[in-house]
Design a protein around this motif. Structure first.
Motif, short mmCIF file in Angstrom:
data_model
loop_
_atom_site.label_atom_id
_atom_site.label_comp_id
_atom_site.label_asym_id
_atom_site.label_seq_id
_atom_site.Cartn_x
_atom_site.Cartn_y
_atom_site.Cartn_z
N LEU A 1 12.26 2.96 41.37
CA LEU A 1 11.44 4.34 41.19
C LEU A 1 10.71 4.11 39.69
O LEU A 1 11.37 4.18 38.72
CB LEU A 1 12.07 5.48 41.43
CG LEU A 1 12.84 5.80 42.81
CD1 LEU A 1 13.50 7.14 42.92
CD2 LEU A 1 11.77 5.50 43.90
N ASP A 2 9.54 4.69 39.67
CA ASP A 2 8.98 4.84 38.44
C ASP A 2 8.45 6.15 38.46
O ASP A 2 7.85 6.81 39.23
CB ASP A 2 7.51 4.08 38.33
CG ASP A 2 6.61 4.28 36.95
OD1 ASP A 2 7.41 4.35 35.93
OD2 ASP A 2 5.60 4.21 37.14
N ARG B 1 -2.01 9.96 49.94
CA ARG B 1 -0.78 10.56 50.72
C ARG B 1 0.27 11.02 49.77
O ARG B 1 0.68 10.49 48.91
CB ARG B 1 -0.17 9.46 51.63
CG ARG B 1 -1.11 8.94 52.83
CD ARG B 1 -0.31 7.78 53.63
NE ARG B 1 -0.02 6.81 52.47
CZ ARG B 1 0.84 5.77 52.89
NH1 ARG B 1 1.42 5.65 54.17
NH2 ARG B 1 1.45 4.63 51.91
N LEU B 2 0.34 12.23 49.63
CA LEU B 2 1.10 12.91 48.41
C LEU B 2 2.05 13.86 49.27
O LEU B 2 1.80 14.69 49.95
CB LEU B 2 0.10 13.82 47.65
CG LEU B 2 0.77 14.45 46.58
CD1 LEU B 2 1.31 13.54 45.53
CD2 LEU B 2 -0.28 15.55 45.85
N ALA B 3 3.36 13.82 48.67
CA ALA B 3 4.71 14.98 48.84
C ALA B 3 5.03 15.52 47.67
O ALA B 3 4.93 15.02 46.48
CB ALA B 3 5.55 14.21 49.59
N ILE B 4 5.17 16.74 47.61
CA ILE B 4 5.78 17.59 46.76
C ILE B 4 6.80 18.38 46.80
O ILE B 4 7.19 18.88 48.07
CB ILE B 4 4.47 18.60 46.15
CG1 ILE B 4 4.30 19.49 47.28
CG2 ILE B 4 3.23 17.60 45.80
CD1 ILE B 4 3.24 20.73 46.86
N ASN C 1 6.76 7.23 42.06
CA ASN C 1 6.34 6.40 43.27
C ASN C 1 7.32 5.11 43.06
O ASN C 1 8.02 4.82 41.91
CB ASN C 1 5.00 5.80 43.10
CG ASN C 1 4.67 5.22 41.61
OD1 ASN C 1 4.35 6.07 40.62
ND2 ASN C 1 4.95 3.80 41.37
N ARG C 2 7.31 4.35 44.20
CA ARG C 2 7.99 3.21 43.98
C ARG C 2 7.42 2.11 42.99
O ARG C 2 6.22 1.91 43.27
CB ARG C 2 8.33 2.37 45.53
CG ARG C 2 9.22 3.55 46.35
CD ARG C 2 9.42 2.90 47.70
NE ARG C 2 10.36 1.71 47.42
CZ ARG C 2 11.72 1.86 47.24
NH1 ARG C 2 12.21 3.03 47.35
NH2 ARG C 2 12.52 0.83 47.21
N ARG C 3 8.30 1.21 42.39
CA ARG C 3 7.64 0.32 41.28
C ARG C 3 6.85 -0.66 42.06
O ARG C 3 5.88 -1.05 41.49
CB ARG C 3 8.74 -0.23 40.68
CG ARG C 3 9.55 0.78 39.66
CD ARG C 3 10.32 0.08 38.86
NE ARG C 3 11.04 0.80 37.86
CZ ARG C 3 10.69 1.37 36.85
NH1 ARG C 3 9.48 1.13 36.37
NH2 ARG C 3 11.37 2.10 36.12
N GLU D 1 6.18 6.12 53.11
CA GLU D 1 5.23 7.25 53.93
C GLU D 1 4.32 8.06 52.91
O GLU D 1 3.41 8.77 53.35
CB GLU D 1 6.20 8.35 54.73
CG GLU D 1 7.14 7.69 55.50
CD GLU D 1 8.12 8.80 56.31
OE1 GLU D 1 7.96 9.96 56.01
OE2 GLU D 1 8.93 8.41 57.09
N ARG D 2 4.52 7.81 51.71
CA ARG D 2 3.66 8.54 50.87
C ARG D 2 3.51 7.79 49.73
O ARG D 2 4.09 6.79 49.18
CB ARG D 2 4.52 9.89 50.06
CG ARG D 2 4.85 10.66 50.89
CD ARG D 2 3.58 11.56 51.85
NE ARG D 2 3.66 11.95 53.35
CZ ARG D 2 2.77 12.68 53.78
NH1 ARG D 2 1.74 12.88 53.52
NH2 ARG D 2 3.26 12.92 55.20
N ASP D 3 2.14 7.85 48.92
CA ASP D 3 1.82 6.92 47.68
C ASP D 3 2.59 7.42 46.79
O ASP D 3 3.06 6.42 45.83
CB ASP D 3 0.10 7.25 47.50
CG ASP D 3 -0.45 6.81 48.50
OD1 ASP D 3 -0.39 5.68 49.11
OD2 ASP D 3 -1.63 7.68 48.96
N MET D 4 2.91 8.68 46.47
CA MET D 4 3.81 9.12 45.31
C MET D 4 4.04 10.51 45.68
O MET D 4 3.60 11.28 46.76
CB MET D 4 2.85 9.12 43.98
CG MET D 4 1.67 10.04 44.18
SD MET D 4 0.41 9.85 42.69
CE MET D 4 -0.34 8.39 43.27
#
Length: 321
Positions: free
Chosen positions: A157-158, A97-100, A274-276, A142-145
């Motif tokens: 955030l990382d 699940r990717l958002a850009i 992504n979230r840490r 909602e997204r992996d990264m």
């Protein structure tokens, strides 16, 4: 809540986040009446009103606020269950699940193409949105990264940089400055510029460049789309500073020209974020490692070439590296 469906809960959470049924419908790919029906059915199942209208604004009721909090926990638990199941499948299967960001659409598909050659059985859910949308999707798990160009200072955030995308000044063929070498930036002060909207990553980099050069650009138009900017430059309305990756094709075929400035090009950096505390599925972790561990080999070749043969050769290089 025994008659409540996951579909109703998903629609409610999206509408509650936007506090706007039409925007929720656009995000979900539904019609606004369909969203209203799902919300009404949920309210009937629960026996309480979840939204209230005050003037032209929509608010959550006290019951709506409680359901929103519990709904987020439910969605988090379901996402973690999905992650565990995908890990059991291994990195060869599962869903990424990717958002850009909107400008990333010019290069991310080539990166995904190279990745899927070694992971052909995965499914990819790709969403393109603006900066606020990217952060909201991370916040709501909602997204992996996400791939974005400007990351806020946030300890949760990382963010890992993986690509430098310099901005270039584009002009229509036949422009008076086309073909001229080492153009002093001061010569741009009389040109008509097409600019991105405020708060866009490209606009922030552009404004910083002009400040450092001591230039007050003549802004002819403000446009919230790189595609529209390219078309407007081709039409001769003005010139523009845009990310290199967004104009590779137009420069190759001669629809646009790049002006050669006597100054360092402003750099836009792309980050994988992504979230840490995020628990990655096997496929999400594989994609992250693919981008970051093979950064130079992967990015340099993948950003420049896009044919299947080139991508296959790139994949072999990465595997051997």
């Amino acid at each position: 809540m025994k008659n409540t469906t996951l579909r109703q809960l998903t629609v409610f959470l999206t509408a509650a986040r936007h506090l706007h049924f039409t925007r929720a419908a656009q995000e979900l790919g539904m019609t606004q009446p369909s969203v209203s029906i799902q919300i009404r059915q949920l309210e009937e199942n629960l026996g309480v009103a979840l939204f209230e209208q005050i003037g032209k604004r929509t608010f959550l009721t006290e019951a709506g606020q409680e359901i929103y909090r519990y709904g987020q926990r439910i969605r988090q638990q379901l996402a973690e269950a999905e992650t565990v199941l995908e890990r059991l499948k291994g990195a060869q299967g599962g869903q990424l699940r990717l958002a850009i960001g909107r400008t990333a659409k010019y290069f991310i598909p080539r990166l995904i193409a190279a990745f899927t050659l070694t992971h052909p059985d995965i499914a990819i859910d790709l969403h393109i949105t603006g900066r606020d949308g990217l952060l909201a999707q991370l916040e709501n798990n909602e997204r992996d990264m996400v791939v974005m160009g400007s990351v806020p200072e946030d300890d949760t955030l990382d963010a890992q940089p993986f690509l430098e995308d310099p901005l270039v000044v584009i002009a229509p063929p036949g422009h008076p400055l086309a073909g001229k070498s080492k153009i002093p930036p001061a010569e741009l002060s009389t040109e008509r510029f097409l600019m991105r909207e405020s708060r866009s990553d490209t606009r922030e980099v552009t404004d910083d460049f002009f400040r450092r050069q001591g230039i007050e650009p003549r802004t002819t138009m403000i446009i919230n789309s790189n595609e529209a900017i390219k078309q407007s430059v081709q039409a001769g309305i003005g010139i523009a500073l845009v990310p290199t990756q967004s104009v590779v094709l137009e420069l190759e075929v001669g629809r646009l020209v790049r002006l050669d400035l006597d100054a360092l090009a402003p750099q836009r950096v792309w980050y994988l974020v992504n979230r840490r505390e995020k628990r990655f599925s096997a496929v999400a972790e594989a994609f992250r490692n693919f981008v970051l561990d093979k950064e130079r080999q992967c990015i340099e070749a993948c950003m420049q070439r896009s044919s299947p043969r080139d991508i296959h050769g790139l994949t072999q290089q990465i595997q051997q590296g």
